[in-house]
Motif scaffolding. Structure first.
Motif, mmCIF file in Angstrom:
data_model
loop_
_atom_site.group_PDB
_atom_site.id
_atom_site.type_symbol
_atom_site.label_atom_id
_atom_site.label_comp_id
_atom_site.label_asym_id
_atom_site.label_seq_id
_atom_site.Cartn_x
_atom_site.Cartn_y
_atom_site.Cartn_z
ATOM 1 N N ALA A 298 0.834 -1.202 0.000
ATOM 2 C CA ALA A 298 0.000 0.000 0.000
ATOM 3 C C ALA A 298 0.874 1.260 0.000
ATOM 4 C CB ALA A 298 -0.930 -0.019 1.208
ATOM 5 N N HIS A 301 2.239 1.808 -3.597
ATOM 6 C CA HIS A 301 1.241 2.268 -4.569
ATOM 7 C C HIS A 301 0.485 3.512 -4.095
ATOM 8 C CE1 HIS A 301 1.753 -1.082 -7.327
ATOM 9 N NE2 HIS A 301 1.737 -1.906 -6.297
ATOM 10 N N HIS A 302 0.977 4.150 -3.033
ATOM 11 C CA HIS A 302 0.396 5.395 -2.523
ATOM 12 C C HIS A 302 -1.077 5.214 -2.167
ATOM 13 C CE1 HIS A 302 4.114 7.256 -3.891
ATOM 14 N NE2 HIS A 302 3.897 6.771 -5.108
ATOM 15 N N ARG A 303 -1.367 4.122 -1.463
ATOM 16 C CA ARG A 303 -2.739 3.818 -1.073
ATOM 17 C C ARG A 303 -2.968 4.015 0.426
ATOM 18 N NH1 ARG A 303 -7.027 2.585 -4.741
ATOM 19 N NH2 ARG A 303 -5.993 2.890 -6.751
ATOM 20 N N GLY A 353 -4.795 0.531 3.539
ATOM 21 C CA GLY A 353 -5.562 1.305 2.582
ATOM 22 C C GLY A 353 -6.866 0.649 2.165
ATOM 23 N N LEU A 375 -6.827 -4.110 -3.483
ATOM 24 C CA LEU A 375 -6.060 -2.899 -3.182
ATOM 25 C C LEU A 375 -6.266 -1.814 -4.236
ATOM 26 C CD1 LEU A 375 -3.960 -1.444 -1.378
ATOM 27 C CD2 LEU A 375 -2.196 -2.372 -2.908
ATOM 28 N N GLN A 376 -6.155 -2.179 -5.509
ATOM 29 C CA GLN A 376 -6.322 -1.219 -6.604
ATOM 30 C C GLN A 376 -7.550 -1.554 -7.447
ATOM 31 O OE1 GLN A 376 -2.273 0.072 -8.310
ATOM 32 N NE2 GLN A 376 -1.858 -2.038 -7.641
ATOM 33 N N ASP A 378 -10.497 -0.405 -7.484
ATOM 34 C CA ASP A 378 -11.338 0.705 -7.950
ATOM 35 C C ASP A 378 -10.941 1.172 -9.341
ATOM 36 O OD1 ASP A 378 -8.915 1.691 -7.078
ATOM 37 O OD2 ASP A 378 -9.743 3.462 -6.095
ATOM 38 N N THR A 379 -9.743 0.773 -9.811
ATOM 39 C CA THR A 379 -9.311 1.104 -11.175
ATOM 40 C C THR A 379 -9.187 -0.150 -12.037
ATOM 41 O OG1 THR A 379 -6.969 0.997 -10.549
ATOM 42 C CG2 THR A 379 -8.069 3.141 -10.369
ATOM 43 N N THR A 383 -3.013 -6.283 -8.289
ATOM 44 C CA THR A 383 -1.662 -6.133 -7.748
ATOM 45 C C THR A 383 -0.930 -7.466 -7.830
ATOM 46 O OG1 THR A 383 -2.512 -4.459 -6.225
ATOM 47 C CG2 THR A 383 -0.364 -5.405 -5.708
ATOM 48 N N SER A 391 1.716 -4.371 -11.313
ATOM 49 C CA SER A 391 0.263 -4.338 -11.436
ATOM 50 C C SER A 391 -0.117 -4.701 -12.865
ATOM 51 C CB SER A 391 -0.298 -2.947 -11.107
ATOM 52 O OG SER A 391 0.057 -2.560 -9.791
#
Length: 550
Positions: A298, A301-303, A353, A375-376, A378-379, A383, A391
């Motif tokens: 996290a 990936h700046h989460r 995150g 983790l990602q 939403d886009t 990961t 990613s």
């Protein structure tokens, strides 16, 4: 490198094998006792030699390379008939896919290897390191082409590589500056093959695989006259589990002490695996041990909702929380109060995150695949598992867990293509043969624990390593791990090593190193340099001259 397998993961001669042959491209095929291995043997030359050089630390190292195979047999093989045949020319009768008349099992493995020997060094004074990947069922193309061989494949740091052509360059981090190297492919992988009745059962399992590697190493030491060299094992992933079995087998059964065991991306107990801990309810340890890697990922990936500082101090904080408040909360089970449960979920949100409502719905327990997918998510981004810095596009946005590993997809073509080209054009081995980078092995997980008998549960070889360290109190152990590894989380390795049951005075023989990289630490160029320096220093410290005779 590790591959997912069944939710876990996805190296005169003794043993009846053959004497070394002249080293040139016209080497004749093996001549083996019995008919069952004949077709395999005709296709695989004994070995081929070549020469080359590598520059490490600004210094040129000239080396001799040998690519070849050695024949190994299952446990219980009696070489009496083979020795008799070698001396008299009389071969015992044998039938295909059956026990031969000499009573030996028919299964046979030709294990492929590539060895590099420094030319300007005295062999008996030179350390030798046996290197292998894991899987189980993986060849050693990854460590060979990515870490310590004289040539290294160039790949992207954290994203998918373009298709061919790929670039092989001088490997300034090759370990040839401190040790001769032997890269070993597991039975049935690489250019090696297995044959005979019960061939899979004979070589694909915790104990069978360990014995095959031990048999290979004893033969190699005899063929190349290296019994008196400082000796090391270097295993990655499942190869770390293998190393615990092999070093104990070699020291206990073959009376061959080793100087050191070097572990990369360790898993010694499958019960600590973060992939599918829900299959083992009541064991909350995998969630605890994976949490620091979730946090590191996290962070990368700046989460993270708040933390923006340096990684290592942050991970020290997460490790403390994981092994105290989080562990205690999980152990309470259904007795955990709603208030306390919400407080733990809030902390997990801060460290991972992940949304608080998702954490609560997961009952505070998120496995590796769920984290990779979410983790990602939403886009519509998944990961990585082997290296969470990577990613890739999510295959199915409605899935609960990740359905592939972006890092494996990103770099596998480069490694496999590069080795196929290098082996044929540089090493002079493999013409007309297929190189098997990995196999989907039906692995036997039962294990004979030293002094405790056969275990039918998930394999745990911590007792093997402890036994090896106790019977050889000079044995040194080094654990290397990447912060962004979700196949074998770094904190899992630390936990396991701190639970090796050895006396306190032997704990000084264990050392640790972590890197800002993933499962294949060497996939990050800066981390590869650090890995080389740490391992080279470990070998230098533990391979010093024998004490003078008084």
């Amino acid at each position: 490198m590790s591959v997912v397998l069944s939710g876990v993961f996805s190296g005169v001669l003794p043993g009846g094998s053959l004497p070394a042959r002249a080293a040139d491209s016209s080497v004749p095929a093996h001549q083996t006792e019995g008919d069952s291995a004949t077709d395999m043997a005709r296709e695989i030359p004994a070995r081929h030699e070549s020469s080359g050089s590598v520059t490490v630390g600004g210094k040129r190292i000239d080396y001799r390379a040998v690519a070849g195979t050695l024949i190994v047999h299952p446990e219980g093989w009696d070489d009496s008939a083979s020795v008799l045949a070698a001396r008299t020319g009389v071969k015992p009768d044998a039938k295909p896919d059956a026990k031969s008349d000499d009573g030996n099992p028919d299964a046979t493995a030709a294990m492929f290897y590539v060895a590099y020997f420094r030319k300007d060094a005295k062999a008996e004074d030179r350390p030798i390191t046996f290197v292998y990947n894991g899987g189980p069922g993986s060849a050693t193309v990854w460590l060979h082409m990515g870490a310590f061989g004289p040539r290294r494949i160039v790949t992207m740091n954290d994203s998918h590589d373009p298709a061919a052509p790929y670039q092989l360059i001088n490997n300034d981090s090759s370990l040839l500056d401190v040790s001769d190297l032997v890269f070993i492919d597991a039975p049935g992988t690489g250019f090696g093959r297995i044959t005979g009745k019960d061939k899979k059962k004979s070589f694909w399992g915790v104990d069978a695989d360990g014995r095959a590697f031990a048999n290979f190493i004893t033969q190699f030491l005899a063929v190349y006259g290296r019994y008196n060299s400082p000796k090391y094992l270097f295993g990655e992933s499942y190869g770390t589990l293998r190393s615990a079995v092999v070093v104990n087998d070699l020291q206990t059964d073959d009376n061959i002490d080793f100087n050191g065991v070097i572990l990369l991306s360790q898993i010694l107990s499958y019960d600590n695996n973060a992939d599918e801990p829900r299959m083992n309810p009541g064991n909350d340890q995998p969630y605890v041990l994976a949490l620091p890697t979730y946090a590191a990922t996290a962070w990368y990936h700046h989460r993270l909702p708040a933390h923006t500082g340096a990684l290592r101090p942050f991970l020290a904080e997460v490790e403390k929380f994981a092994s105290t408040d989080y562990l205690l909360a999980l152990q309470e089970g259904s007795d955990l109060s709603a208030e306390r449960r919400k407080a733990i979920a809030d902390r997990l949100h801060d460290y991972t995150g992940l949304p608080v409502d998702y954490i609560l719905r997961a009952d505070l327990r998120i496995d590796g695949g769920e984290f990779e997918k979410t983790l990602q998510g939403d886009t519509d981004t998944t990961t990585g598992r082997l290296d969470t810095r990577f990613s890739g596009p999510t295959l199915d946005p409605m899935s609960e867990s990740a359905e592939y590993d972006p890092q494996s997809s990103a770099i596998s073509s480069a490694y496999v293509s590069a080795f196929n080209d290098y082996s044929r054009k540089v090493l002079g081995f493999g013409q007309g043969q297929s190189y098997l980078a990995g196999i989907n092995a039906d692995w036997e997980t039962k294990h004979s624990v030293p002094g405790m008998g056969k275990s039918d549960g998930a394999p745990n070889v911590i007792p093997d390593l402890a036994y090896a360290m106790k019977t050889n109190p000079t044995l040194k152990v080094m654990l290397n791990a990447g912060f962004f590894d979700l196949a074998t989380p770094y904190y899992e390795g630390i936990y396991e090593m701190k639970h090796v049951p050895v006396p306190e005075k032997l704990r000084k023989n264990i050392e640790f190193a972590q890197y800002e990289s993933g499962h294949m630490v060497y996939a990050n160029e800066a981390a590869l340099k650090q890995l080389h320096d740490n391992v080279a220093a470990f070998i230098r410290r533990s391979s010093g001259p024998a004490p003078a005779v008084r």
